[in-house]
Scaffold this active site. Structure first.
Site, PDB file in Angstrom:
ATOM      1  N   HIS A 119       0.692  -1.189   0.006  1.00  0.00           N
ATOM      2  CA  HIS A 119       0.038  -0.025   0.008  1.00  0.00           C
ATOM      3  C   HIS A 119       0.811   1.110   0.008  1.00  0.00           C
ATOM      4  CE1 HIS A 119       1.033  -0.915   4.292  1.00  0.00           C
ATOM      5  NE2 HIS A 119       1.018   0.477   4.381  1.00  0.00           N
ATOM      6  N   CYS A 178       2.206   3.922  11.894  1.00  0.00           N
ATOM      7  CA  CYS A 178       3.079   3.428  11.034  1.00  0.00           C
ATOM      8  C   CYS A 178       3.395   4.386   9.870  1.00  0.00           C
ATOM      9  CB  CYS A 178       2.680   2.110  10.325  1.00  0.00           C
ATOM     10  SG  CYS A 178       1.078   2.458   9.164  1.00  0.00           S
TER      11      CYS A 178
END
Length: 660
Positions: A65, A178
């Site tokens: 992603h 993240c």
């Protein structure tokens, strides 16, 4: 999620054998659906995200992603692989692959919906249904949540079962984050919540993702027995958790071993281990861009601190250096001694415009050392360290300590602020600590150290280095060129590359003949890896996949523009052959550039600043020689072990993306 995934974005028979091919296969569906505008550009962004951290999860899941300027609309593609694809998970290959694409400026609503999927991936019933579904439209509907209610994704706080238990449960607050803030952030939250439910623990999680974050209620934090941070970027507003046991781990630990983190939190609470968290970090944005943190070995943290300073310095280098280089192109090198344009500026004279550009660029260059020092300190101790860091950097310039002085000043400022933050103060003083007390005390301490203690030795060392560069000739210059070439080509944009580049641009702040030779050698060597890969895919195309040949065409432009990262796709796919080859080529180019006495005043630009290079024809010869050496080596090494699949690619061969 009806706008994010449709049947045409589902491949229930994904035939790709590598994560590179899987990403390309799913991305091609996005292109066909009009969701991605530039396939290779998007895959480059996917590869860059993959390089930060593998995207494989335990349980047979891969979630490549990224956010990319090449994404037209938030999109999700799903592929199911029969043989499994290695995405770096500890438990083996992934059979469920989700490619998540978000625009560079993705809106909060869509990113929140994407986080919903990330949470659902932790549900065995959801993943089990995807493994057995035979209809792409039904699979898309399942992912959209039309066949089962998806858990709420807009809340930042989630409480596990057990709150009404007869006995007061153990309470934990957690923060997950993240680098991209799209998937791992929310998966870690979901995993921690599931483990907490199993352990009878009450947990409230704050997800600091790309969709923003909702702060935990101060009352919830106050009532917590322990804190868990599962993060790969700095936790924001750390001071809220001061005085409590803290378990500090990476975001993947929150996904793969949440029960261990909860057990460790219990143990720390039982032993009364209290964290020492700075009270100075209470600005909402203080931790957003900082690179510091308590996790990792000292060497890793030190590299992170230094890279934080370099990353903020580079835009000043690019803007100031190119302006100065352009001024020399217009007015010649003597334009550096022109009088101030504030006193004299003639609109119709080229020399006046050249002087203007030179003086603007010089002003930008004047910030290099203070910015480097300030943001090294910021990476260590957040916002309160900015002032002493900038002050220390400015002093480094004053005492002629230069680039080395700025580096040391930044480390000193960060260390001093961290030491001050460890001192317990009365609650009434906490509000003024980060804005008054810490900057005042730290600036005084750093100023004293720089002026009186360490500044003069560093200035002497800087002078010795400068004199050494000016006196470089013969074998000494060639050896330095070899070392710089090896560093530029080893990780192609990574830490070693940046160290060599920063060493070179540091000399441009006060240019000397030696420092200009170093800058030339560094840029020449940095151009070799992508140019060599471009040439290799041209002369021996059968040794490369179709996608690599396409990337090779793009690498011509990237190499000519001094973008070393253009070779990363090739290095990631075949590091043992590509990296040694390009390092050898870079060493040859660096050595020849130094031996030829080539000089460069611009910090960037590649072949587009050749007119500003001293000995331009010899400079191009050095680049050509290194490119030829690297090409010959990589072709030879690949030819020794020629893959049948690569040698004779099928017409429907899955393409390998920009990097694995």
């Amino acid at each position: 999620m009806s706008e994010l995934i449709t049947a045409e974005l589902v491949d229930l028979d994904l035939s790709a054998e590598t994560k590179s091919a899987a990403a390309r296969s799913l991305a091609e569906r996005m292109v066909a659906a009009g969701r991605v505008t530039d396939l290779d550009g998007f895959l480059a962004d996917v590869a860059a995200r993959e390089a930060q951290m593998p995207t494989g999860l335990d349980g047979g899941i891969g979630i490549p992603h990224c956010r990319s300027a090449h994404v037209a609309a938030p999109t999700l593609a799903f592929g199911r692989s029969a043989q499994g694809i290695d995405f770096g998970a500890a438990d083996g290959p992934a059979d469920l692959v989700f490619l998540i694409a978000a625009p560079a400026g993705a809106d909060e609503d869509h990113l929140t919906i994407l986080s919903s999927l990330a949470r659902r991936l932790m549900d065995p019933e959801f993943t089990g249904a995807l493994r057995t579904e035979g209809d792409p439209a039904a699979a898309a509907a399942l992912i959209r949540g039309e066949q089962a209610a998806a858990p709420s994704s807009g809340e930042a706080q989630h409480t596990a079962d057990g709150r009404d238990a007869a006995d007061e449960p153990f309470r934990i607050v957690a923060v997950t984050s993240c680098p991209t803030g799209i998937a791992h952030t929310y998966m870690a939250a979901e995993s921690l919540e599931a483990a907490a439910r199993a352990a009878g623990v009450v947990i409230s999680v704050e997800t600091q993702g790309s969709a923003g974050f909702q702060r935990l209620d101060p009352a919830v934090i106050a009532a917590a027995d322990a804190v868990i941070w599962a993060h790969d970027v700095e936790v924001r507003e750390k001071a809220r958790f001061a005085g409590k046991p803290v378990v500090d781990a990476g975001v993947k630990a929150g996904i793969s071993r949440p029960a261990e983190l909860i057990a460790e939190a219990r143990r720390k609470a039982e032993h009364g281990e209290i964290s020492r968290i700075s009270d100075g970090r209470d600005d909402a944005d203080a931790g957003a861009g900082a690179a510091g943190g308590s996790s990792g070995h000292f060497g890793v943290r030190l590299r992170t601190y230094l890279m934080s300073g370099v990353s903020y310095m580079v835009p000043f280098v690019a803007a100031g250096g190119l302006l100065i280089a352009l001024s020399f192109a217009i007015g010649g090198y003597e334009i550096a001694s022109a009088q101030s344009v504030a006193e004299h500026f003639a609109w119709g004279e080229a020399d006046s415009w050249a002087a203007l550009l030179n003086q603007i660029g010089g002003a930008a260059f004047g910030f290099l050392v203070p910015v480097l020092a300030g943001y090294i300190a910021y990476g260590m101790a957040d916002r309160p360290a900015l002032v002493p860091g900038f002050v220390g950097g400015a002093i480094a310039l004053t005492i002629n300590a230069g680039f080395l002085g700025g580096l040391v000043a930044g480390l000193l400022a960060g260390a001093v602020v961290m030491a001050i933050q460890r001192v317990k103060v009365h609650p009434t003083l906490r509000g003024i600590m980060p804005v008054l007390v810490i900057p005042l005390l730290a600036s005084t301490a750093v100023g004293f150290l720089m002026f009186v203690v360490v500044g003069k030795p560093i200035a002497s060392l800087q002078k010795a280095l400068t004199d050494g560069l000016n006196g470089l000739s013969g074998s000494n210059a060639v050896i330095l060129g070899v070392v710089l070439g090896l560093m530029m080509c080893f990780d192609m944009g990574g830490p070693l590359n940046k160290v060599a580049y920063t060493f070179a641009v540091g000399g441009l702040a006060d240019p000397t003949p030696g420092s200009l030779k170093v800058m030339a050698a560094v840029m020449a060597a940095g151009m070799v890896p992508p140019l060599a890969m471009a040439l290799a895919t041209t002369v021996r195309s059968k040794l490369f996949t179709r996608a690599e040949r396409e990337n090779g065409r793009a690498a011509w432009v990237l190499g000519a523009s001094f973008i070393s990262e253009g070779a990363i796709p090739f290095a990631a796919a075949d590091p043992l052959r590509v990296i040694p080859s390009v390092m050898a080529g870079g060493a040859v180019t660096g050595a020849l550039s130094m031996a030829f006495g080539c000089t460069l005043r611009a910090p960037h630009g590649g072949v587009f600043v050749v007119p500003l290079i001293g000995e331009p024809f010899l400079y191009l010869l050095a680049i050509a020689a290194g490119t030829a050496v690297a090409t010959a080596l990589v072709v030879t090494l690949k030819g020794l072990r020629r893959s049948p699949e690569v040698a004779a690619p099928a017409a429907d061969e899955p393409k390998v993306p920009v990097a694995a």
